[in-house]
Motif scaffolding. Structure first.
Motif, PDB file in Angstrom:
ATOM      1  N   ASN A 155       0.815  -1.217   0.000  1.00  0.00           N
ATOM      2  CA  ASN A 155       0.000   0.000   0.000  1.00  0.00           C
ATOM      3  C   ASN A 155       0.849   1.267   0.000  1.00  0.00           C
ATOM      4  O   ASN A 155       0.494   2.252  -0.652  1.00  0.00           O
ATOM      5  CB  ASN A 155      -0.998  -0.029   1.165  1.00  0.00           C
ATOM      6  CG  ASN A 155      -2.135  -0.971   0.871  1.00  0.00           C
ATOM      7  OD1 ASN A 155      -2.806  -0.858  -0.146  1.00  0.00           O
ATOM      8  ND2 ASN A 155      -2.345  -1.934   1.750  1.00  0.00           N
ATOM      9  N   LEU A 209      -7.109   1.484  -1.064  1.00  0.00           N
ATOM     10  CA  LEU A 209      -6.013   0.546  -0.826  1.00  0.00           C
ATOM     11  C   LEU A 209      -5.683  -0.269  -2.070  1.00  0.00           C
ATOM     12  O   LEU A 209      -6.555  -0.542  -2.892  1.00  0.00           O
ATOM     13  CB  LEU A 209      -6.380  -0.409   0.311  1.00  0.00           C
ATOM     14  CG  LEU A 209      -6.616   0.234   1.675  1.00  0.00           C
ATOM     15  CD1 LEU A 209      -7.087  -0.816   2.676  1.00  0.00           C
ATOM     16  CD2 LEU A 209      -5.354   0.925   2.161  1.00  0.00           C
ATOM     17  N   ARG A 210      -4.428  -0.695  -2.181  1.00  0.00           N
ATOM     18  CA  ARG A 210      -4.001  -1.597  -3.259  1.00  0.00           C
ATOM     19  C   ARG A 210      -4.297  -3.037  -2.887  1.00  0.00           C
ATOM     20  O   ARG A 210      -4.610  -3.867  -3.728  1.00  0.00           O
ATOM     21  CB  ARG A 210      -2.506  -1.392  -3.525  1.00  0.00           C
ATOM     22  CG  ARG A 210      -1.846  -2.397  -4.465  1.00  0.00           C
ATOM     23  CD  ARG A 210      -2.416  -2.339  -5.854  1.00  0.00           C
ATOM     24  NE  ARG A 210      -1.693  -3.153  -6.791  1.00  0.00           N
ATOM     25  CZ  ARG A 210      -1.819  -4.479  -6.913  1.00  0.00           C
ATOM     26  NH1 ARG A 210      -2.632  -5.147  -6.128  1.00  0.00           N
ATOM     27  NH2 ARG A 210      -1.124  -5.136  -7.817  1.00  0.00           N
TER      28      ARG A 210
END
Length: 177
Positions: free
Chosen positions: A22, A44-45
């Protein structure tokens, strides 16, 4: 870097992996590096739940790169018959341009060959021109296939319409530069 180690992640690494990924892709911390998606996506990733799920997949693993005991990089790999799918190639924003990404890429390619995979494939956001060029310099090519970016906030909220390009490299080609 002192004695870098590339190894397979375990569930004990999940919290640290979540923070690394992230920080490298989203938010202000990602702007320290050149691989940020912060201008393209918010949110968020990945999440710890997603990482636990990835590690539970018997066809997948995450390689980690550590130096001086610190997690500086990772890459997700998943066997799909004769292909190895590669995703989430991540390097800490304050250690980008130091060759860690290249080392993880070489480790992924060696793993693909060891598995007998014919090809490595990946998806890259089409607007990430510098990243696409980085992969092209290492022998990856666009397949001409595109995929829609997921319409699911778990993957981030796009600031503009996004698509993925599918890139691939045959494992019969030379090593990356």
């Amino acid at each position: 870097m002192d004695d870098p180690i590339i190894s397979t992640a375990t569930v004990a690494d999940v919290s640290e992996l979540n923070q690394l990924v992230n920080s490298a892709y989203r938010g202000d911390s990602s702007r320290q590096g050149w691989t940020t998606e912060a201008d393209l996506l918010s949110g968020l990733r990945t999440t710890e739940a997603d990482l636990y799920e990835s590690l539970a997949n018997p066809q997948a693993q995450i390689l980690t790169y550590r130096a001086a005991g610190r997690l500086l990089g990772c890459v997700y790999l998943e066997r799909k018959e004769a292909e190895l799918y590669m995703g989430m190639l991540t390097v800490s924003p304050d250690h980008q341009t130091g060759g860690i990404g290249k080392r993880l890429l070489v480790a992924a390619e060696e793993m693909a060959k060891g598995f007998g995979c014919q090809m490595i494939t990946m998806t890259v956001i089409s607007q990430r021109h510098e990243l696409i060029a980085w992969y092209e310099r290492r022998g990856y090519r666009s397949t001409g296939v595109t995929k829609p970016f997921p319409d699911d906030p778990r993957f981030g909220v796009p600031a503009q319409p996004l698509t993925f390009v599918v890139m691939a490299k045959s494992m019969g080609e030379g090593q990356p530069r």
